[in-house]
Every structure is written in C-alpha cells, then in structure tokens.
Design a protein around this motif. Structure first.
Motif, PDB file in Angstrom:
ATOM      1  N   PHE A  45       0.815  -1.158   0.048  1.00  0.00           N
ATOM      2  CA  PHE A  45      -0.035  -0.026   0.112  1.00  0.00           C
ATOM      3  C   PHE A  45       0.904   1.240   0.062  1.00  0.00           C
ATOM      4  CE2 PHE A  45      -2.601  -3.266   1.908  1.00  0.00           C
ATOM      5  CZ  PHE A  45      -3.819  -3.250   1.226  1.00  0.00           C
ATOM      6  N   VAL A  46       0.486   2.307  -0.813  1.00  0.00           N
ATOM      7  CA  VAL A  46       1.282   3.511  -1.032  1.00  0.00           C
ATOM      8  C   VAL A  46       0.429   4.466  -1.046  1.00  0.00           C
ATOM      9  CG1 VAL A  46       2.890   4.645  -2.611  1.00  0.00           C
ATOM     10  CG2 VAL A  46       2.717   2.029  -2.517  1.00  0.00           C
ATOM     11  N   SER A  47       0.865   5.665   0.076  1.00  0.00           N
ATOM     12  CA  SER A  47       0.161   6.798  -0.047  1.00  0.00           C
ATOM     13  C   SER A  47       1.149   7.953  -0.770  1.00  0.00           C
ATOM     14  CB  SER A  47      -0.152   7.397   1.352  1.00  0.00           C
ATOM     15  OG  SER A  47      -0.841   8.691   1.393  1.00  0.00           O
ATOM     16  N   SER A  48       0.766   8.776  -1.660  1.00  0.00           N
ATOM     17  CA  SER A  48       1.503   9.607  -2.236  1.00  0.00           C
ATOM     18  C   SER A  48       1.151  10.895  -1.641  1.00  0.00           C
ATOM     19  CB  SER A  48       1.295   9.623  -3.781  1.00  0.00           C
ATOM     20  OG  SER A  48       0.201  10.321  -3.913  1.00  0.00           O
ATOM     21  N   VAL A  49       2.235  11.712  -2.069  1.00  0.00           N
ATOM     22  CA  VAL A  49       2.358  13.417  -1.332  1.00  0.00           C
ATOM     23  C   VAL A  49       1.288  13.869  -2.163  1.00  0.00           C
ATOM     24  CG1 VAL A  49       4.701  13.447  -0.660  1.00  0.00           C
ATOM     25  CG2 VAL A  49       4.214  14.113  -3.000  1.00  0.00           C
ATOM     26  N   GLN A  50       0.509  13.525  -3.508  1.00  0.00           N
ATOM     27  CA  GLN A  50      -0.505  14.228  -4.003  1.00  0.00           C
ATOM     28  C   GLN A  50      -1.673  13.778  -3.629  1.00  0.00           C
ATOM     29  OE1 GLN A  50       2.223  12.616  -5.493  1.00  0.00           O
ATOM     30  NE2 GLN A  50       3.433  13.928  -6.518  1.00  0.00           N
ATOM     31  N   GLY A  51      -1.821  12.977  -2.391  1.00  0.00           N
ATOM     32  CA  GLY A  51      -3.238  12.629  -1.906  1.00  0.00           C
ATOM     33  C   GLY A  51      -3.794  11.197  -2.666  1.00  0.00           C
ATOM     34  N   HIS A  52      -3.049  10.513  -3.217  1.00  0.00           N
ATOM     35  CA  HIS A  52      -3.392   9.268  -3.817  1.00  0.00           C
ATOM     36  C   HIS A  52      -3.081   8.046  -2.887  1.00  0.00           C
ATOM     37  CE1 HIS A  52      -4.009  11.674  -7.509  1.00  0.00           C
ATOM     38  NE2 HIS A  52      -4.859  11.046  -7.928  1.00  0.00           N
ATOM     39  N   LEU A  53      -4.012   7.184  -2.738  1.00  0.00           N
ATOM     40  CA  LEU A  53      -3.750   5.946  -1.892  1.00  0.00           C
ATOM     41  C   LEU A  53      -3.886   4.782  -3.142  1.00  0.00           C
ATOM     42  CD1 LEU A  53      -3.416   4.784   0.913  1.00  0.00           C
ATOM     43  CD2 LEU A  53      -6.080   4.670   1.020  1.00  0.00           C
ATOM     44  N   ALA A  54      -2.905   3.873  -2.992  1.00  0.00           N
ATOM     45  CA  ALA A  54      -3.051   2.851  -3.926  1.00  0.00           C
ATOM     46  C   ALA A  54      -2.477   1.604  -3.402  1.00  0.00           C
ATOM     47  CB  ALA A  54      -1.915   3.110  -5.376  1.00  0.00           C
ATOM     48  N   ALA A  55      -2.934   0.337  -4.095  1.00  0.00           N
ATOM     49  CA  ALA A  55      -2.367  -0.939  -4.023  1.00  0.00           C
ATOM     50  C   ALA A  55      -1.685  -1.280  -4.969  1.00  0.00           C
ATOM     51  CB  ALA A  55      -3.599  -1.622  -3.402  1.00  0.00           C
ATOM     52  N   LEU A  56      -0.527  -2.089  -4.922  1.00  0.00           N
ATOM     53  CA  LEU A  56       0.329  -2.678  -5.580  1.00  0.00           C
ATOM     54  C   LEU A  56       0.635  -4.168  -5.356  1.00  0.00           C
ATOM     55  CD1 LEU A  56       1.453   0.415  -5.202  1.00  0.00           C
ATOM     56  CD2 LEU A  56       2.666  -0.324  -7.431  1.00  0.00           C
ATOM     57  N   ASP A  57       0.770  -4.966  -6.394  1.00  0.00           N
ATOM     58  CA  ASP A  57       0.919  -6.268  -6.049  1.00  0.00           C
ATOM     59  C   ASP A  57       2.277  -6.995  -6.465  1.00  0.00           C
ATOM     60  OD1 ASP A  57      -1.543  -7.497  -5.162  1.00  0.00           O
ATOM     61  OD2 ASP A  57      -2.272  -6.732  -6.792  1.00  0.00           O
ATOM     62  N   LEU A  58       3.050  -7.531  -5.735  1.00  0.00           N
ATOM     63  CA  LEU A  58       4.436  -7.916  -5.739  1.00  0.00           C
ATOM     64  C   LEU A  58       4.186  -9.501  -6.311  1.00  0.00           C
ATOM     65  CD1 LEU A  58       7.591  -7.725  -5.705  1.00  0.00           C
ATOM     66  CD2 LEU A  58       7.336  -8.597  -3.311  1.00  0.00           C
ATOM     67  N   ASN A  59       4.952  -9.548  -7.641  1.00  0.00           N
ATOM     68  CA  ASN A  59       5.107 -11.098  -7.935  1.00  0.00           C
ATOM     69  C   ASN A  59       6.503 -11.579  -7.533  1.00  0.00           C
ATOM     70  OD1 ASN A  59       5.949 -13.312  -9.407  1.00  0.00           O
ATOM     71  ND2 ASN A  59       4.734 -13.020 -11.005  1.00  0.00           N
ATOM     72  N   PRO A  60       6.450 -12.540  -6.326  1.00  0.00           N
ATOM     73  CA  PRO A  60       7.683 -12.894  -5.806  1.00  0.00           C
ATOM     74  C   PRO A  60       8.792 -13.770  -6.747  1.00  0.00           C
ATOM     75  CG  PRO A  60       5.797 -13.364  -4.267  1.00  0.00           C
ATOM     76  CD  PRO A  60       5.165 -13.113  -5.748  1.00  0.00           C
ATOM     77  N   ASP A  61       8.395 -14.203  -7.775  1.00  0.00           N
ATOM     78  CA  ASP A  61       9.074 -14.747  -8.514  1.00  0.00           C
ATOM     79  C   ASP A  61       9.957 -13.906  -9.638  1.00  0.00           C
ATOM     80  OD1 ASP A  61       8.281 -17.435  -7.611  1.00  0.00           O
ATOM     81  OD2 ASP A  61       6.534 -17.368  -8.801  1.00  0.00           O
ATOM     82  N   THR A  62       9.363 -12.776 -10.023  1.00  0.00           N
ATOM     83  CA  THR A  62       9.885 -11.872 -10.808  1.00  0.00           C
ATOM     84  C   THR A  62       9.965 -10.584 -10.246  1.00  0.00           C
ATOM     85  OG1 THR A  62       7.656 -10.860 -11.632  1.00  0.00           O
ATOM     86  CG2 THR A  62       8.512 -12.720 -12.927  1.00  0.00           C
ATOM     87  N   LEU A  63       9.691 -10.435  -8.977  1.00  0.00           N
ATOM     88  CA  LEU A  63      10.121  -9.279  -8.292  1.00  0.00           C
ATOM     89  C   LEU A  63       9.261  -7.865  -9.049  1.00  0.00           C
ATOM     90  CD1 LEU A  63      13.580  -9.582  -6.596  1.00  0.00           C
ATOM     91  CD2 LEU A  63      11.296 -10.364  -5.870  1.00  0.00           C
ATOM     92  N   ALA A  64       8.472  -8.097  -9.409  1.00  0.00           N
ATOM     93  CA  ALA A  64       7.858  -6.771 -10.464  1.00  0.00           C
ATOM     94  C   ALA A  64       6.493  -6.482  -9.690  1.00  0.00           C
ATOM     95  CB  ALA A  64       7.391  -7.273 -11.698  1.00  0.00           C
TER      96      ALA A  64
END
Length: 296
Positions: A45-64
C-alpha cells in the motif's frame, strides 16, 4: 529523486543463516512520491504526497510490482496499517497533523472508504508517531503512540448494526517519550512489539495483555540493540518472527530472529548497505523469503 537499495532475503541450507542479495525490482517508481508505505503479504500500500492511495501487487518470482486498486483520498497519509476484519482485508490510514484515521475496505479492484475517526480536543488523535492495527482472538484493535508526549492508547474497532465501523477507546497511559522503531509480531497467537528509545538507552519487547483494557507490559528489557539503530522492520522467517535493523551512520543492515522467550534475538544475516537512508521496508515473499528496501 528518492534513493533506494533493494535486497532479497533468502534462507540458507544451514539453520539460522540467511543471505541478502542486491536486486532490482521493476515498477518501484512509487518511492519517488511516497508519503507512507505498508505491506500485507505480497500486497503493498502506497500513499503519495499528491493524496493518492494505491495498492500494488508484488510477484515474488519476478520481483515486479503491478498496480492494483487506487483512490484519490486527497490526503498524504504518514502511516498505513493493513488489518483483517470479518475475513476481509482493510487498511487504516493516518494523518498526524489532523489526527485523521481513515478506514478502507480492500478488494482486488477497489479501496472503499468506510469510516473516519478524528478527535481534535479532549481524547485527541493528533500527533501519533506510531499507529498499528492488529487482531487478537475475536477482537480487532489499533494502538497509537506519540513519541513527543508519551501518550499511548489502544482502541477497539467494532462493526455495529447500522454503520460500517465504530471506534472506542479501551486503554490509555503515559509512557516515556522517545520510543521508536516499533516492530509488531506474534508468537503463539499472542501479540508482542519491539521498541527502542535512544534517549533512555532502552530496548524492550512488550506483550499486549489478554484484556485490551490492561494495555501492555514489558517481557524483555535491556536488550542488545545498538543505540545508533535508525530504522527497523518486522520480518517473517522460517523459524519464527524477526526484524531487520539498519544503521544510517555506518550503513549496516542486519536480520535477526526473536528468541521464543522474548529475551533477545539471534542474528541471521548482515550486509553493508550504504549510509544515510531514512526508511526500511520489508515485504514477505513466502518460504522465509522477504524483499527489503532501504530508501529516503
């Protein structure tokens, strides 16, 4: 541009030995504008200084990292804390100056805002330097601590019949000022946390009491953490919980496993990672592996 260094933490065949390997994950541009980061499993989970809140998914095999749900929250949060409630992932997002605690329900495609809790007088929620949500048995709780005043609190999170959520204060106390580097972990289904206070040359492991109204108490004191430690992050290792510790003054990054009696830890790995980073993030990858980031 925020500088960063990434490392893959992997177990060695020998017991209590891990390897730290420099890696270069893809999709990490979010660090450039991040005001807060937190992970739950391979979800970041990432909160940005611009006020956006986002969820990202990590692929543990490719580290993407790949983008997932996103919402314009119009706030740059300083603390994010994922937690489970009713079998579903939620996110607690906190702003220090306004004392705003926003609660979101997390799905694969959406971050749905459920509830806002804020107190600006009396039982104020302003100024917490540590906020952490956690479950215990059949209850969902979160704690807040203000390192500038010593104020420490535990709140309960409930789901009432006619509202998405409600918050109640369960416990409050005045701790010493200056505790930092909190690492929250579980042993035997019980909740513990590690904390460090350079001003008092103190390093403790505390246990949350069975009754949240009784707060917590230290079970390990005077532990051997270098007082120069400037960042720490909880880890899930093969044989139990642990933490990564980083010193900005000499660039040393260490990985440690907590002893089951909470009277200390055993080092599993160390690496010279470079000086003057300000933050440390750990993302579990399964099988005792983790992805570690130093940044700032």
């Amino acid at each position: 541009m925020t500088k960063s260094s990434w490392y893959q933490l992997s177990p060695e065949p020998q017991r209590n030995q891990y390897r730290l390997t420099p890696v270069s994950p893809s999709g990490v541009g979010f660090l450039d504008q991040a005001s807060a980061l937190a992970s739950n499993g391979s979800k970041l989970f990432v909160s940005s200084v611009q006020g956006h809140l986002a969820a990202l998914d990590l692929n543990p095999d490719t580290l993407a990292f790949t983008p997932g749900a996103e919402v314009n929250a119009s706030l740059a949060y300083q603390t994010l804390s994922p937690f489970w409630l009713g079998g579903q992932l939620h996110l607690l997002a906190y702003t220090r100056d306004g004392g705003i605690l926003d609660f979101f329900r997390v799905s694969a495609t959406d971050l749905q805002h459920l509830y806002r809790y804020q107190r600006t007088y009396g039982d104020t929620t302003i100024g917490f330097t540590t906020v952490h949500a956690f479950g215990y048995r059949d209850r969902c709780l979160f704690m807040g601590y203000n390192s500038n005043t010593g104020t420490s609190r535990i709140y309960g999170i409930q789901v009432p019949p006619q509202a998405p959520l409600s918050i109640s204060l369960l416990w409050q106390s005045e701790w010493a000022k200056g505790w930092q580097d909190f690492c929250f972990f579980q042993l035997g289904g019980e909740n513990f946390f590690f904390k460090h206070n350079p001003a008092y040359q103190a390093v403790n492991i505390d246990h949350y009491m069975d009754d949240p109204a009784q707060g917590s108490h230290p079970v390990g004191t005077g532990l051997p953490l270098p007082q120069e430690t400037s960042a720490a992050a909880t880890l899930t290792l093969q044989e139990g919980p642990g933490f990564a510790g980083y010193r900005a003054d000499n660039g040393l990054l260490t990985v440690n496993r907590f002893h089951s009696d909470c009277q200390g830890w055993q080092q599993q790995a160390q690496l010279q990672a470079g000086r003057d980073y300000s933050h440390l993030l750990a993302i579990p990858c399964g099988g005792g592996k983790s992805l570690l980031a130093l940044y700032g």
